[in-house]
Design a protein around this motif. Structure first.
Motif, PDB file in Angstrom:
ATOM      1  N   LEU A 171       0.877  -1.021  -0.034  1.00  0.00           N
ATOM      2  CA  LEU A 171       0.029   0.184   0.064  1.00  0.00           C
ATOM      3  C   LEU A 171       1.008   1.155  -0.214  1.00  0.00           C
ATOM      4  O   LEU A 171       0.810   2.291  -0.171  1.00  0.00           O
ATOM      5  CB  LEU A 171      -1.276   0.024   1.557  1.00  0.00           C
ATOM      6  N   GLY A 205       2.236   1.546  -3.214  1.00  0.00           N
ATOM      7  CA  GLY A 205       1.113   2.082  -4.414  1.00  0.00           C
ATOM      8  C   GLY A 205       1.776   3.641  -4.484  1.00  0.00           C
ATOM      9  O   GLY A 205       1.069   4.453  -4.528  1.00  0.00           O
ATOM     10  N   ILE A 206       1.201   4.378  -3.255  1.00  0.00           N
ATOM     11  CA  ILE A 206       0.630   5.857  -2.506  1.00  0.00           C
ATOM     12  C   ILE A 206       2.524   6.336  -2.994  1.00  0.00           C
ATOM     13  O   ILE A 206       2.003   7.156  -3.749  1.00  0.00           O
ATOM     14  CB  ILE A 206       0.664   5.901  -0.971  1.00  0.00           C
ATOM     15  N   GLY A 226       2.120   6.754  -6.718  1.00  0.00           N
ATOM     16  CA  GLY A 226       1.331   7.988  -7.411  1.00  0.00           C
ATOM     17  C   GLY A 226       1.560   9.051  -7.382  1.00  0.00           C
ATOM     18  O   GLY A 226       1.206  10.522  -7.743  1.00  0.00           O
ATOM     19  N   LEU A 271       0.151   0.319 -10.543  1.00  0.00           N
ATOM     20  CA  LEU A 271      -1.008   0.558  -9.392  1.00  0.00           C
ATOM     21  C   LEU A 271      -2.402   0.135 -10.172  1.00  0.00           C
ATOM     22  O   LEU A 271      -2.846  -0.738  -8.684  1.00  0.00           O
ATOM     23  CB  LEU A 271      -1.998   2.018  -9.265  1.00  0.00           C
ATOM     24  N   GLY A 284      -6.635  -0.866  -2.196  1.00  0.00           N
ATOM     25  CA  GLY A 284      -5.776  -0.593  -2.056  1.00  0.00           C
ATOM     26  C   GLY A 284      -5.419   0.740  -3.291  1.00  0.00           C
ATOM     27  O   GLY A 284      -4.158   1.901  -3.570  1.00  0.00           O
ATOM     28  N   ILE A 285      -5.971   1.198  -4.441  1.00  0.00           N
ATOM     29  CA  ILE A 285      -5.649   2.051  -5.957  1.00  0.00           C
ATOM     30  C   ILE A 285      -6.800   3.194  -5.392  1.00  0.00           C
ATOM     31  O   ILE A 285      -6.347   4.433  -5.398  1.00  0.00           O
ATOM     32  CB  ILE A 285      -5.648   0.993  -6.459  1.00  0.00           C
ATOM     33  N   SER A 297      -4.257   4.778  -3.132  1.00  0.00           N
ATOM     34  CA  SER A 297      -3.258   5.289  -3.930  1.00  0.00           C
ATOM     35  C   SER A 297      -3.428   6.554  -4.782  1.00  0.00           C
ATOM     36  O   SER A 297      -2.546   7.647  -4.548  1.00  0.00           O
ATOM     37  CB  SER A 297      -2.076   4.226  -4.580  1.00  0.00           C
ATOM     38  N   LEU A 343      -1.948  10.402  -5.258  1.00  0.00           N
ATOM     39  CA  LEU A 343      -2.145  11.049  -6.324  1.00  0.00           C
ATOM     40  C   LEU A 343      -2.979  12.797  -6.010  1.00  0.00           C
ATOM     41  O   LEU A 343      -2.047  13.792  -6.526  1.00  0.00           O
ATOM     42  CB  LEU A 343      -1.863  10.310  -7.223  1.00  0.00           C
ATOM     43  N   THR A 379      10.052  -0.547  -5.644  1.00  0.00           N
ATOM     44  CA  THR A 379       9.226  -0.904  -6.518  1.00  0.00           C
ATOM     45  C   THR A 379       9.967  -2.248  -7.166  1.00  0.00           C
ATOM     46  O   THR A 379      10.501  -2.882  -7.889  1.00  0.00           O
ATOM     47  CB  THR A 379       8.810  -0.058  -7.775  1.00  0.00           C
TER      48      THR A 379
END
Length: 491
Positions: free
Chosen positions: A273, A276-277, A280, A395, A407-408, A411, A415, A457
């Motif tokens: 998570l 992902g953040i 973004g 993502l 999660g998305i 994120s 963003l 990543t």
């Protein structure tokens, strides 16, 4: 941590038969075409402000700050839309959520077109922002879940391509309308009204599209999921893929890893998570949307007059679409990590060059605006070719099914929040620090983003969503990446 590019290029799911040609590909293409009208609306509604802002300001008496409020109100609302849209999509379904967003696009556009004052305009922009944010989270997930893993990148990436097509459409419409009817009062209302048409197409088109089979399996509706998979996969591939999705879903139910509390207390899920953040935020801190929203202002600051800047502003839109097409051709052939590293290296270089050009070429120098325009176009091309499509696809695929919407959503919330603050203060920053200081600041942030990508990543290309899900949940995606990175350093 890094991951091996060699693994990414091979099939990691021997249980699935190969993806053979067939009529299902046409069906997948139609699904992607209709769903990505959400991306088209995303692009148009965020890009149209670029040319509409100045005549809008003259009619409504906006200041530099209230211009920022009009622009950023959509973006801050998009942050909320991404967060809420993901949760709605998890409980209500991807398809029905997109239909709801289409209606929101339509209503928001009409409010903006007929607004009598600044306050109602901001209200309309908030409605559009909720729709934009929801679409930015739900459409990529829908496409990723509909696509076979072999072509997931190119199919899910079409949404980002449609976003830049929408932005280009906004720039072209602005230039045409501004040139022909630039002196007509309320010309900006015509610019805003154009997006009503794709909203109607999205609404009625999605009524005929299928639901995500992965979402249906999670809800226990396996019969419906198999029926849909048979229309978008070869027959034997559909049954094998359904069995794989069921196995992963059942395993997740047994571990009871559902809900945000479980996510935040599981170190592997929390880590993905945070990645992902971070991705973004890094994408927004390139400053790409500052160019897409305020490109005309940057070009005027560089030395173009207002009319020339409106026309020249089409160039970044054109290169964005070209870059998007190149990105789609590369995304299933080059690892995600390598793509990100190239992208952040190029954008940081462009930031430095724009800053130096602005510093070395004084205002009034006849070549100054053209040099800066060239560098801005190069920057937009780098972002669209190596970052935007790849990050949105990334993502949509890194999160396990049971937390994918959440999660998305989180994120993209981060963003959009970053985007909102940049939108609110970008004009003030340019006014205070000029182009030179602004782009040197972007360059410094780009170095930090490059380090983050290079060290954090994991790779996702060439793996099914179910394999990624298992590897993320168990933490294998990190330990395998670390071992591969150490082996490559020893070699």
């Amino acid at each position: 941590m890094t991951s091996s590019d060699t693994h990414a290029g091979t099939s990691s799911t021997p249980g699935l038969p190969p993806l053979t040609p067939g009529p299902y590909r046409k069906r997948l293409g139609i699904v992607a075409l209709i769903a990505t009208f959400g991306g088209l609306l995303f692009g148009y509604d965020t890009g149209v402000i670029n040319g509409a802002l100045r005549p809008m300001s003259e009619e409504l008496g906006l200041t530099v700050f209230t211009e920022g409020v009009v622009t950023s109100s959509l973006v801050f609302a998009a942050a909320i839309g991404a967060l809420v849209g993901g949760r709605i999509a998890d409980s209500w379904g991807r398809r029905r959520t997109i239909i709801l967003l289409a209606a929101l696009f339509f209503v928001g556009a009409l409010v903006c077109v007929f607004t009598p004052n600044f306050e109602i305009l901001v209200g309309g922009r908030i409605l559009l922002g909720l729709a934009v944010g929801g679409a930015s989270g739900v459409v990529p997930v829908y496409l990723a879940e509909m696509a076979p893993y072999e072509i997931r990148g190119s199919l899910a990436g079409r949404n980002e391509l449609m976003i830049v097509v929408g932005q280009l459409a906004a720039f072209v419409v602005n230039a045409i309308i501004g040139t022909i009817w630039g002196d007509v009062p309320g010309v900006w209302r015509i610019m805003l009204a154009v997006c009503v048409v794709p909203a109607i197409v999205l609404f009625f088109g999605m009524l005929r599209m299928p639901e995500s089979p992965r979402w249906l399996v999670e809800k226990g509706r396996t019969g419906e999921a198999l029926t849909i998979l048979r229309t978008i996969r070869p027959e034997n591939h559909a049954e094998a893929e359904l069995a794989e999705v069921e196995n992963i879903t059942n395993a997740e139910r047994e571990t009871n890893q559902i809900g945000w509390r479980s996510i935040l207390t599981n170190k592997n899920l929390l880590r993905i998570l945070l990645i992902g953040i971070g991705m973004g935020i890094a994408q927004q801190l390139t400053g790409i949307n500052s160019i897409m929203y305020f490109g005309q202002t940057v070009l005027i600051e560089s030395g173009f007059d207002q009319s020339a800047a409106l026309i020249a502003n089409v160039a970044p839109g054109v290169i964005a679409v070209i870059g998007g097409l190149i990105a789609l051709s590369l995304i299933d052939r080059i690892s995600r990590r390598k793509t990100f590293i190239i992208g952040f290296a190029l954008t940081t270089t462009c930031h430095l060059l724009i800053g130096f050009a602005s510093l070395m070429l004084p205002v009034g120098n006849p070549i100054r605006p053209y040099i800066i325009l060239f560098l801005v176009v190069a920057f937009v091309g780098a972002v669209q070719t190596f970052l935007n499509i790849a990050i949105w696809v990334y993502l949509s695929e890194i999160f396990p099914l049971h937390m994918r919407g959440f999660g998305i959503g989180v994120s993209i919330f981060a963003l959009w929040l970053t985007n909102g603050f940049l939108s609110l203060y970008f004009l003030t920053l340019v006014e205070a620090a000029g182009i030179t200081g602004t782009f040197f600041l972007f360059a410094a942030v780009g170095v930090v983003a490059l380090v983050f990508v290079a060290t954090q990543t994991p790779e996702t290309r060439g793996r099914t969503l179910e394999e990624l899900e298992e590897n993320v949940t168990t933490g294998a995606i990190y330990t395998v990446s670390a071992k591969q990175n150490a082996a490559r350093r020893r070699g």
